[in-house]
Design an enzyme around this catalytic site. Structure first.
Site, PDB file in Angstrom:
ATOM      1  N   GLU A 141       0.825  -1.203   0.000  1.00 52.46           N
ATOM      2  CA  GLU A 141       0.000   0.000   0.000  1.00 52.46           C
ATOM      3  C   GLU A 141       0.864   1.260   0.000  1.00 52.46           C
ATOM      4  O   GLU A 141       0.490   2.282  -0.562  1.00 52.46           O
ATOM      5  CB  GLU A 141      -0.893  -0.031   1.235  1.00 52.46           C
ATOM      6  N   GLU A 177     -13.857  18.254  38.569  1.00 55.32           N
ATOM      7  CA  GLU A 177     -15.027  19.088  38.815  1.00 55.32           C
ATOM      8  C   GLU A 177     -14.690  20.568  38.930  1.00 55.32           C
ATOM      9  O   GLU A 177     -15.540  21.399  38.684  1.00 55.32           O
ATOM     10  CB  GLU A 177     -15.698  18.628  40.106  1.00 55.32           C
TER      11      GLU A 177
END
Lengths: 623, 86
Positions: free
Chosen positions: A71, A312
């Protein structure tokens, strides 16, 4: 009497470790020696990277390997591997890796006419095997090799010839193939999986707004393997897989350690178990972060290494809130025993977060880990993505033999004992924090829902938050007392009776928790998840008496929203407004005041405190 | 071409028959066996057999298959200025 024929158990499959983190766990040892492994996936799923990692590892193990480049050019493939730190150039130099170019020559046209076979390539490979003594081969890829695509029967025959030849040469082979889709037919050619012994599927799926990578061993002839999809990610060093099963857990000798709360240790017969996972569940404001802080400080004070991951609030706010409760952390951080990292899970994918946690565990080697909260992570992902993250996290913690405390926000009113079953299964210990409203104050409780392998008190203990953090003690049984945050006060003063409150908050569970608390005080709460919804409510025929607004909102933030509201004519522009936010630096307050906020409340806060602020605002003179 | 390959033998036969129609002085046919000359196959990046590599000057064309249809070759040769004998 008939004697049943004795069956001979087939010999165990000999395997070669791939060195791809996690893959050798889910494949029980790697790829089969002398057999073929097919790796399939759409473009961009990481097939080549995975194959190069395997090639590099085999070469390092002394298994001479041939890499067939179809490829891409050999130069490009080697460069990809070298960029990932796989040392392919070095392997080529020392003779443990040989790259052969089977890419299509581009120097002129190629025409196909009539019948043909694949002897050209097989003889080339055979010659390399004879010359180098190669024992393994990686082909990237079958799809590119058979392009243009021959008729199906010929294609099947050519691929069979190729795999048969690999087997004849006793080569361990890894063959890559393109898939057209994540689910459905395995490869675009549709012939490869029948003749290969192992099929591995790589996926890169869009899940909600995020991409999620996964790996699945679809088939493994004559060997057990982990079934189903496992999360994986691609880092600068290649593909990393997170086996969800914590099978590699080190033996635990049931050693206990103090939680930091003597009262809690009393409830669980002496302390938490080493290498166990504790989940602390409760609604917003129930004291989970404070408990996490007490736990982390206590560990660091004992001389343990503690890693605290906060999701938080920003680090300065978190540490300031701890200090305000009499839980200073500066000295412990300076001593190196405590590391606090705060980040927003939205800023990175969950796989990347897992990789970051893994690196943190490997580098800092903490004995205690805190995650506050896993609910913030849940908000930033899909249900499936979060499940994979949690199981991957548990696996990571157990693989490294770490004790952890995780906090989880549940909605007010939700039975905190009931949540996703996999979370309950992951946790060795589940603690439930809750509160009920009694007269003018909150009555807080802590309950041990589960403690694997230990007796524990099953009724709730009283929990107090104050200077020094938390205190847990047995409470006197009150006949008729109602437990849980749903509890309705009997003779409570409903100081917000009929006050219309617009609550602007993007997190649905936080919104729900605050709404329930305000409703208990008699308020009529209208919810908005973003600035646009909030602005529409303000301009509606029934505008609110008071607005409670988060500052961090999607699209348009609370600062901009309040500026727009203040620009409205008449009484609408003067609606009293409180900021409810985790951002508590002086400049944040100043920015909010400049925008037109009348009050500033820092999360987390007691519902009674917020109700008091709202009560003051609606009684005060309007602007 | 590959030894003991029916497609390779057919290609060789078809090609040799075709080339009798060309001026032998202008065409050279070299037959290579991938089994004994794998190094050359690697240099030429031969994957499938039979593969006919046609070189006319600097131009290169590859024809894969048993050459049942020789028009592919005649077209390539014609493009290189080689026509059949009168």
């Amino acid at each position: 009497m008939t004697t049943l024929p004795t069956t001979t158990r087939p010999p165990a499959v000999a395997k070669i470790p791939t060195g791809v983190p996690g893959f050798d766990s889910i494949s029980y040892g790697g790829i089969p020696k002398g057999r073929s492994t097919l790796v399939v996936g759409r473009a961009g799923t990481g097939k080549t990277i995975f194959a190069l990692q395997i090639a590099s590892n085999m070469a390092k193990l002394g298994v001479k390997t041939v890499l067939v480049a179809v490829e891409e050019t050999p130069e490009d493939l080697v460069m990809t591997g070298d960029t990932l730190g796989l040392g392919l150039s070095e392997a080529i130099q020392n003779g443990s890796l040989r790259v052969t170019d089977a890419s299509r020559p581009m120097d002129g046209p190629m025409v196909v006419t009539g019948d043909y076979d694949i002897s050209g390539l097989t003889h080339r490979i055979e010659a390399i095997v004879k010359q180098t003594g190669a024992q393994a081969i990686v082909l990237d890829s079958a799809t590119a090799l058979f392009s243009p695509r021959p008729p199906q029967e010929l294609l099947r025959s050519l691929f069979f010839q190729l795999i048969h030849h690999f087997k004849k040469l006793d080569l361990t082979s890894v063959v890559l193939a393109e898939a057209a889709q994540d689910y459905g037919q395995l490869t675009t050619l549709g012939v490869e999986d029948y003749v290969c012994d192992v099929v591995v599927i790589l996926r890169n799926i869009i899940d909600g707004e995020r991409r999620r990578r996964s790996i699945e061993i679809n088939k493994y002839r004559r060997s057990a393997h982990y079934k189903g999809e496992y999360p994986c990610t691609i880092t600068a060093n290649g593909l990393t897989i997170f086996p969800l099963d914590a099978k590699d857990r080190p033996d635990s000798d049931q050693e206990r350690y103090p939680s930091g709360l003597p009262g809690l240790d009393g409830m669980i017969e002496g302390g938490l178990f080493r290498d166990s996972i504790v989940i602390v569940r409760g609604p917003t404001g129930s004291g989970k972060t404070t408990l996490a802080g007490v736990y982390a400080r206590s560990g660091a004070e004992r001389g343990e290494r503690v890693a605290y991951y906060g999701f938080e609030e920003p680090k300065p706010i978190l540490l300031r809130n701890f200090a305000a409760l009499g839980l200073p952390t500066n000295e412990l951080i300076a001593s190196g025993n405590l590391v606090v990292q705060c980040r927003y899970p939205e800023a990175m994918g969950l796989e990347d977060l897992l990789v970051s946690l893994r690196m943190g565990l490997e580098e800092f080697k903490p004995s205690l880990v805190v995650l506050d909260s896993i609910s913030s992570i849940e908000h930033s992902s899909s249900e499936k993505g979060f499940r994979q993250f949690m199981v991957g996290l548990a696996s990571l913690l157990r693989e490294h033999g770490r004790s952890a405390l995780l906090t989880q926000t549940v909605m007010g009113g939700e039975n905190p004992g009931h949540t996703a079953p996999y979370l309950s299964t992951l946790a060795d210990t589940i603690l439930i924090l809750d509160y009920s409203i009694e007269k003018y104050d909150l009555s807080r409780t802590m309950r041990v829902l589960k403690m694997r392998g230990s007796a524990h008190v099953t009724h709730p203990y009283r929990l107090a938050i104050g200077q020094g953090g938390l205190q847990v003690e047995p409470q006197a049984f009150k006949p008729g007392a109602v437990e849980g945050s749903q509890a309705r006060p009997v003779d409570r003063a409903r100081k917000l009776e009929n006050v219309r409150v617009l609550l602007v908050e993007d997190f649905s569970d936080a919104r729900e928790a605050i709404k329930l608390a305000l409703q208990r005080d008699g308020a009529q709460v209208v919810e908005a998840a973003n600035a646009a919804e909030a602005f529409a409510v303000v301009q509606s025929p029934t505008p609110p008496d008071v607005i409670v607004c988060d500052i961090g909102l999607p699209d348009e933030d609370g600062i901009s929203l309040v500026k727009r509201i203040r620009a409205l004519p008449g009484s609408l522009g003067r609606i009293p407004t409180a900021a409810l936010t985790a951002w508590g630096l002086d400049e944040d307050r100043a920015r909010a005041a400049d925008a037109g906020f009348d009050a500033y409340v820092i999360k987390p806060t007691d519902p009674s405190n917020l109700a008091g602020v709202i009560d003051r605002l609606r009684q005060g003179p309007k602007r | 071409m590959a030894p003991r390959s029916a497609a390779s033998l057919r290609a060789q036969r078809n090609l040799e028959t075709l080339l009798t129609e060309y001026d032998g002085a202008r065409v050279t046919l070299v037959v290579r066996d991938v089994a004994t000359d794998a190094l050359q196959a690697e240099t030429d990046r031969v994957v499938f057999t039979p593969t006919l590599i046609v070189r006319i000057g600097d131009a290169v064309a590859r024809i894969v298959g048993d050459l049942v249809d020789v028009s592919a070759i005649t077209n390539v040769l014609a493009m290189g200025g080689l026509e059949k004998k009168e």
